[in-house]
Design an enzyme around this catalytic site. Structure first.
Site, PDB file in Angstrom:
ATOM      1  N   LYS A 187       0.813  -1.214   0.000  1.00  0.00           N
ATOM      2  CA  LYS A 187       0.000   0.000   0.000  1.00  0.00           C
ATOM      3  C   LYS A 187       0.850   1.270   0.000  1.00  0.00           C
ATOM      4  O   LYS A 187       0.350   2.342  -0.325  1.00  0.00           O
ATOM      5  CB  LYS A 187      -0.964   0.010   1.187  1.00  0.00           C
ATOM      6  CG  LYS A 187      -0.341   0.115   2.553  1.00  0.00           C
ATOM      7  CD  LYS A 187      -1.416   0.034   3.628  1.00  0.00           C
ATOM      8  CE  LYS A 187      -0.816   0.071   5.038  1.00  0.00           C
ATOM      9  NZ  LYS A 187      -0.106   1.326   5.326  1.00  0.00           N
ATOM     10  N   ARG A 247      -7.921   8.487   3.411  1.00  0.00           N
ATOM     11  CA  ARG A 247      -8.864   7.433   3.006  1.00  0.00           C
ATOM     12  C   ARG A 247      -9.668   6.934   4.210  1.00  0.00           C
ATOM     13  O   ARG A 247     -10.885   6.820   4.147  1.00  0.00           O
ATOM     14  CB  ARG A 247      -8.080   6.271   2.368  1.00  0.00           C
ATOM     15  CG  ARG A 247      -8.925   5.044   2.026  1.00  0.00           C
ATOM     16  CD  ARG A 247      -8.029   3.879   1.611  1.00  0.00           C
ATOM     17  NE  ARG A 247      -7.145   3.462   2.688  1.00  0.00           N
ATOM     18  CZ  ARG A 247      -7.502   2.667   3.686  1.00  0.00           C
ATOM     19  NH1 ARG A 247      -8.720   2.172   3.727  1.00  0.00           N
ATOM     20  NH2 ARG A 247      -6.650   2.338   4.642  1.00  0.00           N
ATOM     21  N   ARG A 248      -8.962   6.643   5.302  1.00  0.00           N
ATOM     22  CA  ARG A 248      -9.672   6.168   6.503  1.00  0.00           C
ATOM     23  C   ARG A 248     -10.522   7.292   7.099  1.00  0.00           C
ATOM     24  O   ARG A 248     -11.656   7.072   7.523  1.00  0.00           O
ATOM     25  CB  ARG A 248      -8.672   5.657   7.545  1.00  0.00           C
ATOM     26  CG  ARG A 248      -7.965   4.373   7.135  1.00  0.00           C
ATOM     27  CD  ARG A 248      -7.060   3.846   8.247  1.00  0.00           C
ATOM     28  NE  ARG A 248      -6.358   2.637   7.837  1.00  0.00           N
ATOM     29  CZ  ARG A 248      -5.052   2.450   7.942  1.00  0.00           C
ATOM     30  NH1 ARG A 248      -4.288   3.393   8.451  1.00  0.00           N
ATOM     31  NH2 ARG A 248      -4.499   1.320   7.544  1.00  0.00           N
ATOM     32  N   ARG A 270       0.702  10.192  13.933  1.00  0.00           N
ATOM     33  CA  ARG A 270       1.841   9.754  13.131  1.00  0.00           C
ATOM     34  C   ARG A 270       2.765   8.868  13.949  1.00  0.00           C
ATOM     35  O   ARG A 270       2.576   8.672  15.129  1.00  0.00           O
ATOM     36  CB  ARG A 270       2.613  10.982  12.605  1.00  0.00           C
ATOM     37  CG  ARG A 270       1.864  11.818  11.583  1.00  0.00           C
ATOM     38  CD  ARG A 270       1.664  11.091  10.259  1.00  0.00           C
ATOM     39  NE  ARG A 270       2.831  10.356   9.848  1.00  0.00           N
ATOM     40  CZ  ARG A 270       3.910  10.884   9.290  1.00  0.00           C
ATOM     41  NH1 ARG A 270       3.947  12.179   9.045  1.00  0.00           N
ATOM     42  NH2 ARG A 270       4.951  10.146   8.941  1.00  0.00           N
TER      43      ARG A 270
END
Length: 308
Positions: free
Chosen positions: A81, A129-130, A147
């Protein structure tokens, strides 16, 4: 005896993945002495802003790919990914490993499901995206960036900085932390990132010996699905910093691909699916369909906003 060096990020998860690949390779490489070189990427260095704000493609792979091109390392293990749709000339994916659990998961100290989260709950994720797909489900929660590597994110959750965090199931499972997963989020609720759960083993195209040995670890079923997903991503010139999702499965001798492009707030979603045998063509066709519906213009707006 040839010394073959594997390039890897230095996080615990990256090292676990690389060591797993090296162990799997051993039966095929009796004439190799394998070593690892830990490489710090731009995505590892810049931890004070969200991934999307760091910008650009290949945040977690560029330095490793340069080490490959410079012949400092002979192959590299990446989370699929993290790989952009296009890679530098002279490099190739020699093998795609059998896909681990492709789902996203919720990890929480207090809540078992996304549905259980109270209004105003703080949910950590650095993925647009999440973020977008969570807000589409639960617009009343607050998404905050988190992060760092997987260990750092879990430590922040334990410190009470978040009510829940969203992570990839594959990483949790590879680290042996299955019991910490509260909810495996269905792909109907949250479509995974392109290639999520698979590992890409990359090498130089002209290193025939390394390429041939690595291909022993290729799982063609996973590779075929990933090709469809990446063809979809490539058509948008996308990377993991953009709100794009894609997930393919084999159905008999065909591939079923679902793709999604969304606005960061989850209010606008373009989603479609294709069934076919030519994985590259179907990925491109699905992207074209969503572009015609407006997904391309939406992503252009997202890119402009991220560039500010």
């Amino acid at each position: 005896m040839r010394t073959v060096i594997a390039g890897t990020r230095k996080s615990a998860l990256a090292l676990t993945q690389t060591e797993w690949v090296m162990e799997k390779l051993k039966p095929y490489v009796s004439t190799w002495q394998m070593e690892t070189e830990k490489i710090v990427t731009k995505g590892d260095k810049i931890l004070h802003v969200t991934l999307s704000k760091v910008g650009g493609k290949g945040l977690f792979v560029k330095e490793i790919e340069q080490a490959l091109l410079d012949k400092r390392v002979d192959f590299a293990v990446h989370s699929m990914k993290d790989l952009p749709g296009v890679m530098p000339e002279g490099l190739q994916i020699a093998a795609v490993t059998k896909r681990e659990d492709p789902h996203d998961v919720m990890v929480s100290e207090k809540y078992r499901t996304i549905k259980e989260l109270p209004s105003g709950a703080r949910v950590g994720t650095s993925s647009l995206r999440r973020q977008a797909q969570l807000l589409a489900l639960r617009p009343d929660v607050v998404v905050e960036p988190v992060r760092g590597n997987i260990n750092t994110r879990l430590a922040k959750l334990e410190d009470g900085q978040f009510d829940a965090i969203l992570l990839a199931a594959a990483g949790m499972r590879r680290m042996g932390w299955n019991e910490r997963i509260q909810e495996v989020i269905s792909t109907d609720m949250m479509l995974p990132a392109v290639g999520q759960g698979a590992l890409a083993i990359q090498c130089r195209t002209d290193d025939i010996e390394v390429r041939d040995k690595l291909q022993n670890l290729n799982d063609e079923s996973t590779a075929r699905c990933v090709r469809a997903e990446r063809a979809f991503l490539h058509a948008f010139e996308g990377g993991c910093h953009l709100p794009i999702a894609g997930y393919a499965v084999e159905v008999g001798d065909q591939i079923r691909l679902v793709g999604l492009v969304t606005s960061p707030d989850g209010k606008t979603i373009f989603k479609g699916e294709r069934l076919g045998r030519d994985e590259i063509e179907m990925g491109q066709q699905l992207a074209l369909q969503l572009k015609e519906e407006g997904a391309g213009a939406l992503l252009n707006d997202v890119r402009k906003e991220l560039d500010k």
